[in-house]
Design a protein around this motif. Structure first.
Motif, PDB file in Angstrom:
ATOM      1  N   ILE A 217     -11.773   6.475 -10.794  1.00 14.54           N
ATOM      2  CA  ILE A 217     -10.414   6.443 -10.257  1.00 14.54           C
ATOM      3  C   ILE A 217      -9.761   5.101 -10.582  1.00 14.54           C
ATOM      4  O   ILE A 217     -10.196   4.050 -10.118  1.00 14.54           O
ATOM      5  N   LYS A 218      -8.717   5.165 -11.378  1.00 14.56           N
ATOM      6  CA  LYS A 218      -8.018   3.947 -11.791  1.00 14.56           C
ATOM      7  C   LYS A 218      -6.585   3.886 -11.259  1.00 14.56           C
ATOM      8  O   LYS A 218      -6.011   2.804 -11.140  1.00 14.56           O
ATOM      9  N   THR A 219      -6.016   5.049 -10.961  1.00 14.36           N
ATOM     10  CA  THR A 219      -4.634   5.101 -10.476  1.00 14.36           C
ATOM     11  C   THR A 219      -4.566   6.013  -9.249  1.00 14.36           C
ATOM     12  O   THR A 219      -5.403   6.914  -9.091  1.00 14.36           O
ATOM     13  N   PRO A 220      -3.574   5.836  -8.369  1.00 14.67           N
ATOM     14  CA  PRO A 220      -3.446   6.705  -7.190  1.00 14.67           C
ATOM     15  C   PRO A 220      -3.307   8.176  -7.555  1.00 14.67           C
ATOM     16  O   PRO A 220      -3.770   9.049  -6.814  1.00 14.67           O
TER      17      PRO A 220
ATOM     18  N   ASP B 218      -1.784  -6.457  -7.171  1.00 11.81           N
ATOM     19  CA  ASP B 218      -2.764  -6.478  -8.260  1.00 11.81           C
ATOM     20  C   ASP B 218      -4.151  -6.054  -7.789  1.00 11.81           C
ATOM     21  O   ASP B 218      -4.966  -5.564  -8.576  1.00 11.81           O
ATOM     22  N   ALA B 219      -4.437  -6.246  -6.491  1.00 12.15           N
ATOM     23  CA  ALA B 219      -5.766  -5.937  -5.964  1.00 12.15           C
ATOM     24  C   ALA B 219      -5.931  -4.469  -5.572  1.00 12.15           C
ATOM     25  O   ALA B 219      -7.059  -3.987  -5.413  1.00 12.15           O
ATOM     26  N   LEU B 220      -4.841  -3.761  -5.423  1.00 11.54           N
ATOM     27  CA  LEU B 220      -4.908  -2.378  -4.947  1.00 11.54           C
ATOM     28  C   LEU B 220      -5.747  -1.457  -5.842  1.00 11.54           C
ATOM     29  O   LEU B 220      -6.560  -0.675  -5.319  1.00 11.54           O
ATOM     30  N   PRO B 221      -5.600  -1.489  -7.166  1.00 11.16           N
ATOM     31  CA  PRO B 221      -6.369  -0.555  -7.994  1.00 11.16           C
ATOM     32  C   PRO B 221      -7.874  -0.655  -7.801  1.00 11.16           C
ATOM     33  O   PRO B 221      -8.578   0.363  -7.866  1.00 11.16           O
ATOM     34  N   ALA B 222      -8.379  -1.858  -7.553  1.00 12.26           N
ATOM     35  CA  ALA B 222      -9.824  -2.032  -7.379  1.00 12.26           C
ATOM     36  C   ALA B 222     -10.344  -1.316  -6.143  1.00 12.26           C
ATOM     37  O   ALA B 222     -11.546  -1.002  -6.050  1.00 12.26           O
TER      38      ALA B 222
ATOM     39  N   ILE C 183     -10.780  -0.593   4.074  1.00 10.63           N
ATOM     40  CA  ILE C 183     -11.536  -0.001   2.983  1.00 10.63           C
ATOM     41  C   ILE C 183     -11.203  -0.678   1.654  1.00 10.63           C
ATOM     42  O   ILE C 183     -12.053  -0.791   0.771  1.00 10.63           O
ATOM     43  N   LEU C 184      -9.959  -1.160   1.525  1.00 10.05           N
ATOM     44  CA  LEU C 184      -9.540  -1.868   0.306  1.00 10.05           C
ATOM     45  C   LEU C 184     -10.006  -3.317   0.411  1.00 10.05           C
ATOM     46  O   LEU C 184      -9.267  -4.204   0.812  1.00 10.05           O
ATOM     47  N   GLU C 185     -11.250  -3.545   0.047  1.00 17.04           N
ATOM     48  CA  GLU C 185     -11.914  -4.809   0.335  1.00 17.04           C
ATOM     49  C   GLU C 185     -11.217  -6.019  -0.284  1.00 17.04           C
ATOM     50  O   GLU C 185     -11.107  -7.080   0.346  1.00 17.04           O
ATOM     51  N   ASP C 186     -10.756  -5.891  -1.523  1.00 13.44           N
ATOM     52  CA  ASP C 186     -10.102  -7.032  -2.179  1.00 13.44           C
ATOM     53  C   ASP C 186      -8.784  -7.377  -1.492  1.00 13.44           C
ATOM     54  O   ASP C 186      -8.413  -8.558  -1.388  1.00 13.44           O
TER      55      ASP C 186
ATOM     56  N   TYR D 262       0.837  -1.204   0.000  1.00 15.98           N
ATOM     57  CA  TYR D 262       0.000   0.000   0.000  1.00 15.98           C
ATOM     58  C   TYR D 262       0.876   1.260   0.000  1.00 15.98           C
ATOM     59  O   TYR D 262       0.625   2.204  -0.757  1.00 15.98           O
ATOM     60  N   VAL D 263       1.891   1.260   0.841  1.00 21.96           N
ATOM     61  CA  VAL D 263       2.782   2.422   0.914  1.00 21.96           C
ATOM     62  C   VAL D 263       3.513   2.613  -0.409  1.00 21.96           C
ATOM     63  O   VAL D 263       3.597   3.728  -0.946  1.00 21.96           O
ATOM     64  N   GLU D 264       4.028   1.520  -0.941  1.00 18.66           N
ATOM     65  CA  GLU D 264       4.856   1.612  -2.140  1.00 18.66           C
ATOM     66  C   GLU D 264       4.037   1.967  -3.381  1.00 18.66           C
ATOM     67  O   GLU D 264       4.494   2.742  -4.238  1.00 18.66           O
ATOM     68  N   HIS D 265       2.813   1.434  -3.486  1.00 17.76           N
ATOM     69  CA  HIS D 265       2.078   1.563  -4.740  1.00 17.76           C
ATOM     70  C   HIS D 265       0.863   2.486  -4.660  1.00 17.76           C
ATOM     71  O   HIS D 265       0.202   2.704  -5.694  1.00 17.76           O
ATOM     72  N   VAL D 266       0.560   3.021  -3.484  1.00 19.38           N
ATOM     73  CA  VAL D 266      -0.507   4.021  -3.364  1.00 19.38           C
ATOM     74  C   VAL D 266       0.031   5.295  -2.717  1.00 19.38           C
ATOM     75  O   VAL D 266       0.043   6.357  -3.328  1.00 19.38           O
TER      76      VAL D 266
END
Length: 232
Positions: A99-102, A56-60, A32-35, A7-11
């Motif tokens: 919203i598709k990307t941070p 891979d699940a973060l964007p959703a 909140i990031l359900e997946d 989460y830190v690295e990719h968001v």
């Protein structure tokens, strides 16, 4: 822990710096990031495959982060005391589904809420309504995440629903007075506007023989809630 790292690295490292203060704490964000949450419950061994799946699940989950921001701003707006000056209109919140990307996460629709006279105090554990209660100006209240009775469920937005934050009428009145004697419009002045003036204030009632603060910034003056006048 694996979810935290990803989460830190990719968001977190990719959002605009203006958005960062309004994201929920990492532990709450994972919920909140359900997946992502589904991947780490029940607890198990951290593997490269798990880390990849989390990534891979973060964007959703990004739309839910935007919904959290949108709802927090809406609750703040709706909870403003009726006698305070309100922003004109209600800016359209970003479409969370887009919203598709941070980098697309946005707080632009909250800018009109950043007014110095919107004063709120924390009522978390260990503080009373007045004594030792952290004071927030403008949007600071929405970047304050006290865990005391604070709800991060998207169905129960956090601001104005718990006992952690309350608007402060005395603080509001003091900021309006400070703006007036400083030549600013209290109905629209931002915390930055007052910071730029960088004026010192004196506490009228502070005993001179004590260690109490006599010379104050505008923020300290409101926090202490004394009678103040500016030093030009």
């Amino acid at each position: 822990q694996a979810a935290r790292v990803e989460y830190v690295e990719h968001v977190v490292r990719r959002v605009h710096r203006g958005v960062l203060p309004f994201l929920p704490p990492i532990e709450r964000a994972i919920g909140i990031l359900e997946d992502v949450k589904a991947l780490i419950e029940p607890d198990g061994v951290v593997t490269d495959e798990l880390r990849s799946s989390i990534r891979d699940a973060l964007p959703a989950g990004l739309p839910n982060l935007q919904r959290f921001i949108n709802q927090s701003a809406k609750n703040f707006r709706d909870a403003l005391p009726s006698e305070w000056a309100h922003p004109n209109g209600s800016p359209t919140s970003p479409n969370a589904n887009s919203i598709k990307t941070p980098e697309q996460l946005s707080v632009v629709h909250m800018n009109d809420l950043d007014r110095a006279a919107y004063v709120a105090r924390c009522r978390g554990p260990g503080v009373t309504r007045r004594k030792k209660a952290p004071v927030h100006f403008g949007l600071d209240a929405l970047s304050h995440f006290c865990d005391w009775k604070l709800c991060y469920d998207l169905s129960e937005p956090n601001f104005g629903k718990g006992d952690s934050i309350e608007f402060d009428q005395a603080g509001h009145d003091n900021v309006m007075h400070i703006c007036a004697v400083s030549g600013l419009d209290g109905g629209s002045a931002t915390p930055l506007d007052l910071d730029k003036l960088d004026r010192a204030f004196v506490c009228v009632d502070c005993p001179r023989g004590t260690r109490g603060a006599v010379f104050l910034s505008w923020r300290d003056a409101v926090r202490a809630n004394p009678l103040v006048f500016p030093l030009f």
